[in-house]
Write a protein that holds these residues in place. Structure first.
Motif, PDB file in Angstrom:
ATOM      1  N   MET A   1      54.984  63.822  24.388  1.00 38.88           N
ATOM      2  CA  MET A   1      54.669  65.150  24.928  1.00 38.88           C
ATOM      3  C   MET A   1      55.831  65.630  25.810  1.00 38.88           C
ATOM      4  SD  MET A   1      51.459  66.332  27.318  1.00 38.88           S
ATOM      5  CE  MET A   1      50.288  65.721  26.108  1.00 38.88           C
ATOM      6  N   THR A   2      56.252  66.853  25.639  1.00 37.39           N
ATOM      7  CA  THR A   2      57.314  67.440  26.447  1.00 37.39           C
ATOM      8  C   THR A   2      56.692  68.193  27.613  1.00 37.39           C
ATOM      9  OG1 THR A   2      58.735  67.678  24.521  1.00 37.39           O
ATOM     10  CG2 THR A   2      59.280  68.978  26.457  1.00 37.39           C
ATOM     11  N   LEU A   3      56.975  67.738  28.818  1.00 38.04           N
ATOM     12  CA  LEU A   3      56.351  68.306  30.009  1.00 38.04           C
ATOM     13  C   LEU A   3      57.298  69.168  30.832  1.00 38.04           C
ATOM     14  CD1 LEU A   3      54.350  65.185  31.229  1.00 38.04           C
ATOM     15  CD2 LEU A   3      53.498  67.110  29.890  1.00 38.04           C
ATOM     16  N   PHE A   4      58.585  68.862  30.780  1.00 42.34           N
ATOM     17  CA  PHE A   4      59.517  69.510  31.693  1.00 42.34           C
ATOM     18  C   PHE A   4      60.621  70.228  30.926  1.00 42.34           C
ATOM     19  CE2 PHE A   4      57.960  65.654  33.941  1.00 42.34           C
ATOM     20  CZ  PHE A   4      57.189  66.313  34.883  1.00 42.34           C
ATOM     21  N   ARG A   5      61.332  71.101  31.636  1.00 41.28           N
ATOM     22  CA  ARG A   5      62.484  71.776  31.047  1.00 41.28           C
ATOM     23  C   ARG A   5      63.484  70.739  30.537  1.00 41.28           C
ATOM     24  NH1 ARG A   5      64.818  74.974  35.808  1.00 41.28           N
ATOM     25  NH2 ARG A   5      66.476  75.324  34.280  1.00 41.28           N
ATOM     26  N   GLU A   6      64.202  71.109  29.500  1.00 47.40           N
ATOM     27  CA  GLU A   6      65.106  70.157  28.852  1.00 47.40           C
ATOM     28  C   GLU A   6      66.095  69.546  29.830  1.00 47.40           C
ATOM     29  OE1 GLU A   6      68.316  69.958  25.149  1.00 47.40           O
ATOM     30  OE2 GLU A   6      67.143  71.781  25.513  1.00 47.40           O
ATOM     31  N   CYS A   7      66.616  70.360  30.760  1.00 49.14           N
ATOM     32  CA  CYS A   7      67.633  69.843  31.677  1.00 49.14           C
ATOM     33  C   CYS A   7      67.078  68.850  32.687  1.00 49.14           C
ATOM     34  CB  CYS A   7      68.330  70.999  32.406  1.00 49.14           C
ATOM     35  SG  CYS A   7      67.258  71.990  33.467  1.00 49.14           S
ATOM     36  N   PHE A   8      65.708  68.730  32.746  1.00 48.46           N
ATOM     37  CA  PHE A   8      65.114  67.788  33.695  1.00 48.46           C
ATOM     38  C   PHE A   8      64.330  66.670  33.016  1.00 48.46           C
ATOM     39  CE2 PHE A   8      65.256  71.631  36.575  1.00 48.46           C
ATOM     40  CZ  PHE A   8      66.278  71.143  37.370  1.00 48.46           C
ATOM     41  N   ARG A   9      64.420  66.568  31.709  1.00 46.90           N
ATOM     42  CA  ARG A   9      63.629  65.537  31.018  1.00 46.90           C
ATOM     43  C   ARG A   9      64.153  64.123  31.258  1.00 46.90           C
ATOM     44  NH1 ARG A   9      63.125  68.979  25.376  1.00 46.90           N
ATOM     45  NH2 ARG A   9      61.933  70.705  26.299  1.00 46.90           N
ATOM     46  N   HIS A  10      65.322  64.022  31.851  1.00 48.97           N
ATOM     47  CA  HIS A  10      65.895  62.700  32.134  1.00 48.97           C
ATOM     48  C   HIS A  10      65.421  62.131  33.469  1.00 48.97           C
ATOM     49  CE1 HIS A  10      68.268  65.451  34.535  1.00 48.97           C
ATOM     50  NE2 HIS A  10      68.806  64.439  35.195  1.00 48.97           N
ATOM     51  N   LEU A  11      64.656  62.891  34.252  1.00 55.85           N
ATOM     52  CA  LEU A  11      64.331  62.461  35.617  1.00 55.85           C
ATOM     53  C   LEU A  11      63.480  61.205  35.659  1.00 55.85           C
ATOM     54  CD1 LEU A  11      63.740  65.808  37.542  1.00 55.85           C
ATOM     55  CD2 LEU A  11      65.824  64.456  37.298  1.00 55.85           C
ATOM     56  N   GLY A  12      62.747  60.933  34.599  1.00 61.51           N
ATOM     57  CA  GLY A  12      61.955  59.704  34.573  1.00 61.51           C
ATOM     58  C   GLY A  12      62.806  58.447  34.595  1.00 61.51           C
ATOM     59  N   GLN A  13      64.093  58.591  34.265  1.00 64.70           N
ATOM     60  CA  GLN A  13      64.987  57.433  34.267  1.00 64.70           C
ATOM     61  C   GLN A  13      65.841  57.346  35.535  1.00 64.70           C
ATOM     62  OE1 GLN A  13      64.665  59.336  31.139  1.00 64.70           O
ATOM     63  NE2 GLN A  13      63.086  57.762  30.920  1.00 64.70           N
ATOM     64  N   VAL A  14      65.701  58.325  36.428  1.00 68.18           N
ATOM     65  CA  VAL A  14      66.480  58.303  37.673  1.00 68.18           C
ATOM     66  C   VAL A  14      65.834  57.324  38.652  1.00 68.18           C
ATOM     67  CG1 VAL A  14      67.259  59.649  39.660  1.00 68.18           C
ATOM     68  CG2 VAL A  14      67.308  60.652  37.371  1.00 68.18           C
ATOM     69  N   GLU A  15      66.611  56.369  39.128  1.00 68.45           N
ATOM     70  CA  GLU A  15      66.104  55.366  40.057  1.00 68.45           C
ATOM     71  C   GLU A  15      66.321  55.827  41.496  1.00 68.45           C
ATOM     72  OE1 GLU A  15      64.510  52.568  39.513  1.00 68.45           O
ATOM     73  OE2 GLU A  15      64.570  52.674  37.319  1.00 68.45           O
ATOM     74  N   ARG A  16      65.255  55.845  42.285  1.00 72.11           N
ATOM     75  CA  ARG A  16      65.331  56.141  43.712  1.00 72.11           C
ATOM     76  C   ARG A  16      64.766  54.965  44.477  1.00 72.11           C
ATOM     77  NH1 ARG A  16      65.555  61.441  45.341  1.00 72.11           N
ATOM     78  NH2 ARG A  16      65.858  60.488  47.388  1.00 72.11           N
ATOM     79  N   ARG A  17      65.451  54.579  45.546  1.00 73.86           N
ATOM     80  CA  ARG A  17      65.014  53.434  46.341  1.00 73.86           C
ATOM     81  C   ARG A  17      64.939  53.822  47.811  1.00 73.86           C
ATOM     82  NH1 ARG A  17      68.737  48.518  43.792  1.00 73.86           N
ATOM     83  NH2 ARG A  17      67.967  48.694  41.639  1.00 73.86           N
ATOM     84  N   ARG A  18      63.982  53.243  48.485  1.00 74.47           N
ATOM     85  CA  ARG A  18      63.871  53.408  49.931  1.00 74.47           C
ATOM     86  C   ARG A  18      64.670  52.309  50.631  1.00 74.47           C
ATOM     87  NH1 ARG A  18      61.890  58.441  51.184  1.00 74.47           N
ATOM     88  NH2 ARG A  18      59.980  58.892  50.023  1.00 74.47           N
ATOM     89  N   ILE A  19      65.283  52.660  51.753  1.00 74.97           N
ATOM     90  CA  ILE A  19      65.965  51.653  52.557  1.00 74.97           C
ATOM     91  C   ILE A  19      64.915  50.787  53.243  1.00 74.97           C
ATOM     92  CG2 ILE A  19      67.504  51.286  54.527  1.00 74.97           C
ATOM     93  CD1 ILE A  19      68.854  53.917  53.795  1.00 74.97           C
TER      94      ILE A  19
END
Length: 350
Positions: A1-19
């Protein structure tokens, strides 16, 4: 299922970490914040308000900030720290593939937001034993670059450009149609402000914070200064309530107590920084730090071991930098007394 604009569909692979959190009893010299508590009088003034649970008066805070800075309100916009404006500027300036230039290594969020918005990172590499020149910066600014954010002074390498040098960079950015954001997070510890450039360049915006010199990192309050052509778009995309009421109150207290508590606190940090740097240099260590609230120490292959030993002693410093900064420690500075305690622990960790 496509949920987001094409330019943001990669955000599920962006890693964010808390210090990871630091125990309160430890020496926090790794976050570039005020490492010592505020005086009790200042703390009590902050606890005195706000008295109600209503939405805060944002307009009143902007008026207070305008009076404090002696700048027109039309040249100001308030946000949740400098990071708020980093994100907003990339969003406003860069389509996917456009160049976003910044000194590197520095604030980790530059890389994060480059990935999030698919801007092309243009890294201006800083080296601890080589001063960054104006040409090192301008040579990276071509027609594909839409935004340059330049910390001045910088960290972990304390890059620093005078007003004349910044003017040359601003001219280069104007010639290619790029916004030039000057990150003045560490203003107050000895650096010259770039504020005069705002009158001469429509593409220049200055970013400041209450986190460093004011000592209010927990408040998450920042502001941008520029001509209305830059400020109005930043104001247009801000949230309706961009900062919590207690934070606005705390920032107001810091402005009200600038002469009595904040400025003496800055002077304490500068004395501690200078004592630590000069003590390290006298002991023939590679140390540098003149314009901000930190000292960079070169230890070669001992750096990681020393950082680990310091942490075991409850002293946290910033380490494990990528090349060309591997082999260095970055120490957030406080009073002379705190730096003397650090130096004693540092000697024991060697």
């Amino acid at each position: 299922m496509t949920l987001f604009r094409e330019c943001f569909r990669h955000l599920g692979q962006v890693e964010r970490r808390r210090i990871p959190p630091t125990p309160r009893e430890h020496m926090r010299l790794h976050r570039l914040e005020r490492p010592e508590p505020w005086p009790s009088e200042l703390v009590e003034a902050m606890r005195a308000g706000p008295p109600d649970n209503w939405y805060p008066d944002y307009a009143a805070f902007t008026r207070r900030l305008s009076d404090f800075l002696l700048l027109p309100q039309e040249n100001l916009v308030v946000g949740a720290g400098i990071e708020d404006f980093i994100r907003s500027l990339i969003l406003l300036c860069c389509d996917p593939g456009d160049g976003f230039a910044f000194t590197w290594p520095t604030c980790a969020m530059f890389d994060v937001y480059s990935e999030v918005f698919k801007a092309r990172p243009v890294r201006i590499v800083t080296e601890p034993k080589r001063l960054l020149s104006v040409h090192d910066v301008t040579d990276k600014i071509d027609s594909g670059v839409r935004l340059l954010i330049l910390p001045n002074p910088g960290q972990p390498v304390e890059t620093y450009f005078c007003l004349a040098e910044l003017r040359h960079i601003a001219e280069r950015c104007a010639n290619v149609g790029a916004v030039f954001a000057i990150d003045e997070a560490y203003l107050g510890f000895g650096a010259e402000t770039a504020l005069p450039l705002v009158d001469d360049f429509e593409n220049v915006v200055i970013l400041r914070t209450f986190s460093k010199a004011f000592g209010g990192a927990a408040l998450r309050v920042g502001y941008a200064i520029g001509q209305p052509s830059v400020i109005r778009p930043l104001n247009a995309i801000r949230e309706s309530g961009e900062i919590a009421g207690p934070s606005l109150h705390g920032a107001t207290v810091l402005m009200d107590m600038w002469q009595s508590y904040v400025l003496p606190g800055i002077e304490d940090v500068c004395r501690g920084r200078d004592w630590l740097r000069d003590t390290l240099l006298a002991a023939e260590f590679d140390a540098r730090g003149w314009y901000a609230n930190h000292v960079l120490i070169g230890l070669g292959n001992r750096a990681s071991t020393v950082a680990t030993r310091l942490q075991e002693r409850g002293v946290h410093v910033k380490a494990n930098f990528p090349a060309p900064l591997d082999g260095h420690l970055l120490v957030t500075c406080g009073s002379v007394l705190l730096m003397q305690r650090f130096y004693q622990a540092f000697q024991g960790a060697l």
